[in-house]
Enzyme design. Sequence first.
Site, PDB file in Angstrom:
ATOM      1  N   ASP A 160      -7.669  -1.267 -14.253  1.00  0.00           N
ATOM      2  CA  ASP A 160      -7.165  -2.177 -13.233  1.00  0.00           C
ATOM      3  C   ASP A 160      -8.236  -2.280 -12.154  1.00  0.00           C
ATOM      4  O   ASP A 160      -8.368  -1.407 -11.297  1.00  0.00           O
ATOM      5  CB  ASP A 160      -5.841  -1.656 -12.674  1.00  0.00           C
ATOM      6  CG  ASP A 160      -5.264  -2.592 -11.628  1.00  0.00           C
ATOM      7  OD1 ASP A 160      -5.979  -3.535 -11.228  1.00  0.00           O
ATOM      8  OD2 ASP A 160      -4.122  -2.366 -11.200  1.00  0.00           O
ATOM      9  N   TYR A 174      -1.670   2.238  -7.999  1.00  0.00           N
ATOM     10  CA  TYR A 174      -0.778   1.090  -7.801  1.00  0.00           C
ATOM     11  C   TYR A 174      -1.291  -0.056  -8.659  1.00  0.00           C
ATOM     12  O   TYR A 174      -2.489  -0.357  -8.658  1.00  0.00           O
ATOM     13  CB  TYR A 174      -0.770   0.676  -6.332  1.00  0.00           C
ATOM     14  CG  TYR A 174       0.088  -0.537  -6.028  1.00  0.00           C
ATOM     15  CD1 TYR A 174       1.482  -0.454  -6.087  1.00  0.00           C
ATOM     16  CD2 TYR A 174      -0.483  -1.757  -5.667  1.00  0.00           C
ATOM     17  CE1 TYR A 174       2.278  -1.558  -5.797  1.00  0.00           C
ATOM     18  CE2 TYR A 174       0.302  -2.853  -5.374  1.00  0.00           C
ATOM     19  CZ  TYR A 174       1.683  -2.756  -5.442  1.00  0.00           C
ATOM     20  OH  TYR A 174       2.472  -3.856  -5.152  1.00  0.00           O
ATOM     21  N   LYS A 195      -7.768 -10.193  -5.894  1.00  0.00           N
ATOM     22  CA  LYS A 195      -8.496 -10.089  -4.625  1.00  0.00           C
ATOM     23  C   LYS A 195      -9.783 -10.937  -4.608  1.00  0.00           C
ATOM     24  O   LYS A 195      -9.727 -12.131  -4.423  1.00  0.00           O
ATOM     25  CB  LYS A 195      -8.765  -8.621  -4.288  1.00  0.00           C
ATOM     26  CG  LYS A 195      -7.435  -7.810  -4.200  1.00  0.00           C
ATOM     27  CD  LYS A 195      -7.635  -6.424  -3.692  1.00  0.00           C
ATOM     28  CE  LYS A 195      -6.375  -5.572  -3.815  1.00  0.00           C
ATOM     29  NZ  LYS A 195      -5.419  -5.741  -2.768  1.00  0.00           N
TER      30      LYS A 195
END
Length: 429
Positions: A238, A143, A266
């Site tokens: 990523d 994702y 994050k």
Amino acid sequence: MTQTSHDLFQAAQQCIPGGVNSPVRAFRGVGGDPVFMDHAEGAYFWDVEGKRYIDYVGSWGPMILGHNHPEVRAAVHAQVDKGLGFGAPTAIEVDMAEMVCSLVPGLESVRMTSSGTEAVMTAIRLARGYTGRDKIIKFEGNYHGHSDSLLVKAGSGALTLGQPSSAGIPREVSQDTLVLPYNDLSAVEAMMHQYGFDIATIIVEPVAGNMGCVPPEPGFLEGLRALCDQYECVLIFDEVMTGFRLALGGAQSLYGVRPDLTTFGKIIGGGLPVGAVGGPRDIMEYLAPNGPVYQAGTLSGNPVAMAAGLQTLRLLTAPGFHEQLARQTQKLCAGLAERAEAAGIPMQINQVPAMFGWFFSDEPVRSFDAVMRADSQRYAQFFHGLLARGVYLAPSAYEAGFVSAAHGDAEIAATLDAAEQVLAELKEK
Ligand code: PMP
């Protein structure tokens, strides 16, 4: 009168689609109503009815220090006192960029965004602008946020809802996204053999964390690096989830493979909305205002968000921080493995320093297909058993779990006691 989660969810569904502002929060993957949270401290959060939970979601990753860390809070307060944002450059943005470049080898320049999605969207556009090519390769169950090119066979909430490819994405956009099985280097080799010089970038979660937690097979990341070199395309790691968590330098330093571009999110925001993309200066200079690839953000580099993120990163540089986090995660995972075995319940426990994925399966989980063969119904029962006992796991079988620096031996022992009881119940079902 105390509001209940149930009442709040009823009200929320009247005015928010599905009652939530991000799909996985709706508990669709595990059934039942979501719990509404009120406040948090350290390894714990408390719901609106006053019930306390040991939290292994950590706001989906950022809370590596534990919730509401006093020094992060103080840094945010100090910045709030100076103003919430100016839309003009600030010193703290320079501090942040210097910090990130010093922690992650190979990063010379970094652009801040307001989310992981934007960071990855920018990285893809940059790779396309830099190479002059359109096609990209991504992996099934990885994702990378919800931008159009990347919401094809995606993990996380898209997978939880059984809609790995979203409606509303033009065919012309998605047909440039080639999707391959994670951890299958020969499939990548075959694809590159056919299309190599049309490929702008290969993007990968170096440790997959959006289909549970699935580590890379030895040689997989190295193989991607070699193929990108051979076909002169951009390798993007990523690291929105893995960055600053697996090691100060992220998965790339843990596995010793250097990508061209790296995306963050994050932890870099310390709990506030932040993302970033970084890489060598020659590629990063393609971004506006110096280069032809446009990218911008009203709130990008917002000083309050920078204050939370920068203070978080500073605290992560304490000697032994990541080793201690890995040790605690290991205690938790080893303890669970023992209890599952004693209960006669087949479980696969994947752990990559401070990330974990727990699967109800009797075969090693190293691929998307193996993730899909694991028993997600049993995960849902396990989740609810733990929730009732005050332990909060991700409300989906397709998410990684996180331990924070505030998870001490007492929290881990309490979690394992609860798990033992739940496993005994599952055995009887
Ligand atoms: N990439 C990865 C690897 C992620 O885990 C996530 C979010 N879970 C994103 C990108 C998107 O980040 P955001 O939700 O901040 O847009």
